[in-house]
Design an enzyme around this catalytic site. Structure first.
Site, PDB file in Angstrom:
ATOM      1  CG  ASP B 140       4.967  -5.639   1.582  1.00 31.18           C
ATOM      2  OD1 ASP B 140       4.268  -4.750   1.219  1.00 31.18           O
ATOM      3  OD2 ASP B 140       5.012  -6.797   1.839  1.00 31.18           O
ATOM      4  N   GLY B 183       0.418  -3.887   1.798  1.00 32.60           N
ATOM      5  CA  GLY B 183       0.791  -3.845   3.062  1.00 32.60           C
ATOM      6  C   GLY B 183       0.247  -4.433   4.182  1.00 32.60           C
ATOM      7  NE  ARG B 184      -0.701 -10.586   4.255  1.00 27.97           N
ATOM      8  CZ  ARG B 184      -1.730 -11.336   4.148  1.00 27.97           C
ATOM      9  NH1 ARG B 184      -2.625 -11.520   5.137  1.00 27.97           N
ATOM     10  NH2 ARG B 184      -2.359 -11.653   2.939  1.00 27.97           N
ATOM     11  CD  GLU B 239      -2.816  -5.803   1.145  1.00 32.41           C
ATOM     12  OE1 GLU B 239      -3.364  -5.970   0.091  1.00 32.41           O
ATOM     13  OE2 GLU B 239      -1.576  -6.250   1.462  1.00 32.41           O
ATOM     14  CG  LEU B 298      -3.113  -2.337 -11.463  1.00 34.35           C
ATOM     15  CD1 LEU B 298      -3.928  -0.815 -11.975  1.00 34.35           C
ATOM     16  CD2 LEU B 298      -2.847  -2.902 -12.810  1.00 34.35           C
TER      17      LEU B 298
END
Lengths: 400, 400
Positions: B140, B183-184, B239, B298
């Protein structure tokens, strides 16, 4: 025979692969060695470009550009999902006649082979001298006669490298992992995941292909058994798995199904199947960590994951097509025949033997309990996938 | 100072990366050069392995095995999602005391840095000599102080190669393509997709990161504009994209949301977000061909897609940690500072400056219309991602 001299058209059809442009380059370069082809036209967006008379001049392409294009995934000329019928093929034939096209090279799957077959028939009916050559490509590996199809080995390599890597991720943080692989009717690509497995405890532990009926109850019990032995479970399954009656599992699991432009259920470009099966495992087996990845378009177009053998064979198939076009008065599909361990021989096969037909995984490749593959399949794909990057598990002693 | 001599524990925490084992190898090999570490224990499954007293002996590992493990994705020692609180850290500290552990190397993200911080505080309270070192890893790239984090460049390379390849697939058969990237809270990885773009017409055409609020109406209009110019549209989105109030878009789109073991909404390992946005584009813009891929696991564990710089830096960070542990009486996180173009300097940064904090994309990296990135971001990641396989479009003349 008096050698037929004239213009040639090359086109690319159907879903692109990582090496479809190797076949394009093979034709472009090989044509330069021959005098029977006076000019090479590239049809833009496959057969659609032919009927719209949209062509690129493929003689004035630099070697460097063509070599780099050959290494680039995706169909450089553009592709199409058009599946020509008799009427459409008549239009193609008329354009050929108008431009005095005498050679047609079509890089594609079994639908493209069928287009070749019909166009060829029409040229015979009209007594117009035209040579038609189908240069196979498909990641599904589902063409008859040929040992395997260009495009499949590179896609298989992607699936192998995906499972080989995710195996260590899943071992590090255990849970259930479902990898959904392309393949509507043929399970070759999904089965390739087995090549990733180095040790018995490695994933994938379960493999489901569309050639065998899939039962959700059996699936749950298979996963449960693997979990009780391993504390984790990795599953490879084809997007096209079907139930006893041949209905896609995805249509049983989802109420609203997206259909593609042919009215087929959309299997790729959506995570529905993996998500629905994850939910079932989570609910039925009370497993907290269930994840699914749908490999989608990456498996056929990821940059930089190419089998060296595949690239070479895709190019050589195309070179063979050009060479044979100057040698024999015949049409056909370029098929590969395994004659050594490992080597292939190229042959010209009648279009009707390949057109529209679909090859499935033979019984000798699928395990009797329908949840894995047999060693014969690994022997089959080993030379195709070739060497992989180094990977291994830590080999250390426990401190007691 | 009298040099502190004693045993060391190394552990790996959080989501694995493609180079997390390079850091493991860095510690294993570098410890052999020093006499202040008498024995190296590897904790199995992160901090969980410490409190369960499950250790591997990392001295008796062969060089070949360690070198191959270094190149293997996933955490070779096993990882954990446990986020230790004070009580948990006390247990860790007790095990350290029991085994006379004097050095603790923890490879992980900001949660792992926090574990390091708490364990370190407890050793101070108990007046127990313990040196604690956090060796950063996260795809991240969301750690403070450091220029970037090991693991990010390789994941970025995967995202770049994915978009570079799919771009040609999408150009061959035009439509809308949505690639959902991990990537929150931080958009670095999603933003990396821009590096794939060689020509203005290439995708991704739109990039959405969690640092800017996402509006579905604006999204539809953005896609419509790109389609009208380009006849196709490729979108990269994180995401973790959120609306004006900070609510995840996925929770607005789906009624039933899966939660992970921490009660967080599950963003990875499911195709929900991409599928829901595809549906909206299909319905609102009447586009037939809309596909989405969720890159899933992946992107952090694909075998054979590693940035050479990333592998080297991941190893060197760990070597630096071991070296500094023998030189100074201090604890900290190993941070990288860009001091040349391109070179980094390693420093020891106070744990409290890194622990639990999250770095976001700075404003200078995000375009003012919130739908793409600025050139400054490309300058930032260019040396990190490094060289790519050759790829290009066909450069030919049209036949008129």
């Amino acid at each position: 025979m008096a050698k037929l001299i004239g213009k040639a058209v090359i086109a690319q059809g159907g879903g692109p692969t990582a090496v479809i442009n190797q076949s394009l380059a093979g034709v472009v370069f090989q044509v330069r060695q021959h005098s029977h082809i006076s000019h090479l036209y590239g049809a833009i967006h496959g057969v659609r470009g032919i009927i719209d008379e949209k062509f690129m001049d493929l003689e004035k392409v630099s070697s460097r550009n063509m070599e780099d294009v050959a290494r680039t995934p995706g169909a450089a000329l553009g592709s199409t999902r058009d599946k020509p019928d008799e009427e459409y093929c008549e239009k193609i034939f008329k354009v050929f006649k108008k431009h005095d096209i005498r050679y047609f090279f079509y890089i594609g799957g079994n639908d493209s082979a069928d287009t070749c077959r019909i166009v060829n028939e029409q040229s015979n009916v009209h007594n117009y001298d035209l040579r038609v050559f189908h240069i196979p490509k498909t990641i599904d590996n589902d063409l008859l006669v040929t040992d395997h199809t260009p495009g499949f080995p590179s896609a298989a390599k992607f699936v192998v490298q995906a499972f080989a890597g995710v195996n260590f991720d899943n071992a590090a943080i255990p849970g259930v992992y479902i990898g959904v692989v392309m393949g509507r009717h043929a399970g070759f690509l999904t089965a390739s995941s087995a090549y990733a497995r180095k040790y018995k405890t490695d994933g994938p532990h379960l493999i489901y292909v569309p050639e065998r009926s899939f039962s959700i109850d059996r699936f749950i019990s298979d996963v449960e058994n693997v979990l009780s032995e391993n504390n984790r479970c990795m599953i490879a399954l084809s997007e096209g798995i079907v139930d006893d009656e041949g209905n896609p599992i995805i249509s049983k699991l989802q109420e609203k199904i997206e259909k593609d432009s042919h009215g087929n259920i959309q299997l790729s470009g959506s995570g529905q199947l993996g998500d629905a099966l994850s939910k079932i495992i989570r609910e039925k087996l009370k497993v907290k960590r269930v994840r699914s990845d749908t490999f989608g378009y990456l498996q056929r177009s990821f940059l930089g994951c190419v089998s060296a053998l595949d690239a070479a064979e895709a190019k050589e198939s195309a070179e063979y097509a050009v060479n044979i076009s100057g040698l024999v008065e015949a049409d056909g599909s370029i098929t590969m025949h395994r004659v050594g361990d490992y080597s292939v021989e190229f042959r010209l096969t009648e279009l009707a033997q390949v057109a529209r037909k679909t090859k499935s995984m033979p019984d000798e490749f699928i395990s009797d309990d329908n949840k894995y593959i047999k060693k014969a399949f690994l022997d089959y794909i080993r030379p195709l996938v070739g060497e992989l990057p180094a990977y291994t598990k830590l080999s250390a002693f426990k401190i007691v």
